[in-house]
Motif scaffolding. Structure first.
Motif, PDB file in Angstrom:
ATOM      1  N   GLU A 118     -14.745   1.586   3.787  1.00 40.93           N
ATOM      2  CA  GLU A 118     -14.491   2.661   4.753  1.00 40.93           C
ATOM      3  C   GLU A 118     -13.843   2.117   6.019  1.00 40.93           C
ATOM      4  O   GLU A 118     -12.956   2.745   6.606  1.00 40.93           O
ATOM      5  CB  GLU A 118     -15.796   3.391   5.083  1.00 40.93           C
ATOM      6  CG  GLU A 118     -16.117   4.428   4.017  1.00 40.93           C
ATOM      7  CD  GLU A 118     -17.498   5.040   4.154  1.00 40.93           C
ATOM      8  OE1 GLU A 118     -18.292   4.537   4.985  1.00 40.93           O
ATOM      9  OE2 GLU A 118     -17.771   6.000   3.409  1.00 40.93           O
ATOM     10  N   GLN A 141     -10.161   1.441   5.345  1.00 40.43           N
ATOM     11  CA  GLN A 141      -9.359   2.665   5.308  1.00 40.43           C
ATOM     12  C   GLN A 141      -9.190   3.278   6.697  1.00 40.43           C
ATOM     13  O   GLN A 141      -8.127   3.799   7.031  1.00 40.43           O
ATOM     14  CB  GLN A 141      -9.972   3.682   4.332  1.00 40.43           C
ATOM     15  CG  GLN A 141      -9.714   3.344   2.869  1.00 40.43           C
ATOM     16  CD  GLN A 141      -8.246   3.107   2.553  1.00 40.43           C
ATOM     17  OE1 GLN A 141      -7.882   2.059   2.029  1.00 40.43           O
ATOM     18  NE2 GLN A 141      -7.380   4.051   2.872  1.00 40.43           N
ATOM     19  N   THR A 142     -10.244   3.210   7.506  1.00 43.29           N
ATOM     20  CA  THR A 142     -10.144   3.723   8.875  1.00 43.29           C
ATOM     21  C   THR A 142      -9.099   2.943   9.656  1.00 43.29           C
ATOM     22  O   THR A 142      -8.276   3.521  10.375  1.00 43.29           O
ATOM     23  CB  THR A 142     -11.517   3.622   9.584  1.00 43.29           C
ATOM     24  OG1 THR A 142     -12.465   4.318   8.787  1.00 43.29           O
ATOM     25  CG2 THR A 142     -11.481   4.234  10.967  1.00 43.29           C
ATOM     26  N   GLY A 190      -8.094   6.981   0.922  1.00 41.87           N
ATOM     27  CA  GLY A 190      -9.549   7.041   0.808  1.00 41.87           C
ATOM     28  C   GLY A 190     -10.196   5.889   0.087  1.00 41.87           C
ATOM     29  O   GLY A 190      -9.542   5.014  -0.475  1.00 41.87           O
ATOM     30  N   VAL A 191     -11.543   5.917   0.143  1.00 42.04           N
ATOM     31  CA  VAL A 191     -12.348   4.941  -0.583  1.00 42.04           C
ATOM     32  C   VAL A 191     -12.567   5.500  -1.978  1.00 42.04           C
ATOM     33  O   VAL A 191     -12.958   6.647  -2.145  1.00 42.04           O
ATOM     34  CB  VAL A 191     -13.699   4.720   0.127  1.00 42.04           C
ATOM     35  CG1 VAL A 191     -14.613   3.846  -0.721  1.00 42.04           C
ATOM     36  CG2 VAL A 191     -13.479   4.106   1.501  1.00 42.04           C
TER      37      VAL A 191
END
Ligand SMILES: [Zn+2]
Length: 387
Positions: A185, A188-189, A201-202
């Motif tokens: 996460e 991706q952030t 996304g994950v």
């Protein structure tokens, strides 16, 4: 038959898994070793674009990421699965991480699809795929084993194209799922907020290389080589630096979070120990010297004993013992090893008994497995059995 053999060997693998990822220490947990895995290499180019091959981009990003970690984070050893254009077998990549007791495994790849419109980044953790394109990524990335000699033997009959094998893979819960998701996460952030990449996304998929590692692990698809714009970005030093520094920041934040959690836990444990010590002190006053000596002897004897437990969950956050996922499981114990909460049941020095317990627990939690302690320290099953 093939599938049955695969199940059996998978079970054996899980039982004998080299569990020396964590070594219990009295000092505070520090994330000390990270394995950076540049996908593909040598005779395996990975996905092929108009101007470049996946293997070249993976290596360039991997080396930059490693350089940032080595330069800006003190006390972290970076281990590369490859630093040159070499063909490394998939199981060997996981072995490098397992044998080095790494705390984290980061595999770097570039995605590709038919057509040229798809673009964006996504980070995979080992798990059950939720869509066909996730399944496709697993198939593609796993298919590199077909280039290895004796792959059927090495991967226990694993067929990268068979849907059944993926279902079997996913019967086994990954003990490091939660932590892997935390890192994924963050990656991706960073891609979305700081690097300006599209956030795909994950995702979860049955990726062999992640499945074989015994620590939190992620596989990052840094973009689509099949998309002209993304290929043009990924082949430049600038683009590679943007991607590598985003992963670097995610790594740094993950490290801080895991270490902080462990320190908070230490404070609680220290408080409890202090209280215990005070009680012991009071008791000692009324005890005869003889009794005291006996107790010391008893404790010494106990500390040399090997202890086996069945691990049912690990998490970087505390889980209530009456949580619904622990339903119908009694006498759960919480321990913390290297910043991670482990939930276990059973405690015995008898290996056969703990295997019985493991089979019983696996009816409720298929991913449960045996862990071993010697003198209160986490050791591998091999080390425990050698005693
Ligand atoms: Zn790849």
């Amino acid at each position: 038959m093939k599938i049955r053999k695969f199940i059996l060997i998978t079970l054996a693998f899980l039982c004998l898994l080299n569990l020396n990822v964590f070594s219990q220490k009295t000092e505070k947990y520090k994330l000390k070793k990270v394995v950076i895995d540049a996908g593909h290499g040598g005779k395996d180019p990975g996905a092929i674009g108009k101007k470049a091959q996946e293997k070249e981009i993976c290596l360039a990003i991997a080396l930059k990421l490693g350089y940032y970690i080595e330069t800006y984070i003190e006390g972290v050893e970076v281990i590369y699965t490859r630093k040159t254009d070499d063909f490394i077998e998939l199981h060997e990549r996981a072995n490098i991480a397992n044998d080095n007791n790494a705390d984290l495994f980061i595999s770097i790849h570039v995605n590709s699809t038919e057509g040229n419109t798809a673009y964006g980044t996504s980070t995979y953790v080992m798990g059950l795929h939720k869509s066909d394109d996730q399944m496709e990524v697993a198939k593609t990335e796993n298919s590199v084993i077909l280039q290895e000699a004796d792959y059927k033997k090495k991967y226990s009959g694993f067929d990268p194209d068979s849907p059944e094998t993926y279902i079997i893979l996913n019967l086994y819960q990954n003990a490091y799922f939660d932590q892997s998701v935390i890192l994924a996460e963050k990656v991706q952030t960073q891609f979305e907020k700081r690097a300006g990449r599209k956030n795909g996304g994950v995702r979860q998929a049955g990726l062999l290389v992640l499945w074989q590692t015994t620590m939190p692990s992620v596989l990052i698809e840094t973009g689509f080589i099949s998309n002209k714009k993304e290929e043009d970005f990924l082949i430049t030093t600038y683009g590679q630096e943007i991607i590598a520094s985003a992963i670097f920041r995610a790594f740094r934040d993950y490290k801080n979070e895991v270490e902080l959690k462990n320190n908070e836990y230490d404070i609680v444990i220290n408080k409890e120990n202090k209280q215990k010590k005070n009680i012991e002190k009071e008791e000692k006053v009324v005890k005869k010297d003889e009794d005291k000596n006996n107790n010391v002897k008893k404790n010494e004897k106990r500390s040399n004993n090997i202890e086996y437990k069945v691990q049912i969950k690990s998490s970087t956050t505390k889980v209530a013992l009456d949580a619904s996922e622990f339903k119908n499981i009694e006498n759960i114990e919480e321990i913390i090893i290297d910043g991670v909460y482990k939930y276990t049941v059973g405690s015995t020095s008898d290996f056969d008994k703990i295997l019985e317990k493991q089979s019983e627990i696996r009816k409720k939690i298929p991913g449960a497995f045996v862990i071993a302690f010697k003198n209160g320290k986490k050791v591998t099953i091999k080390e425990a059995r050698a005693d």
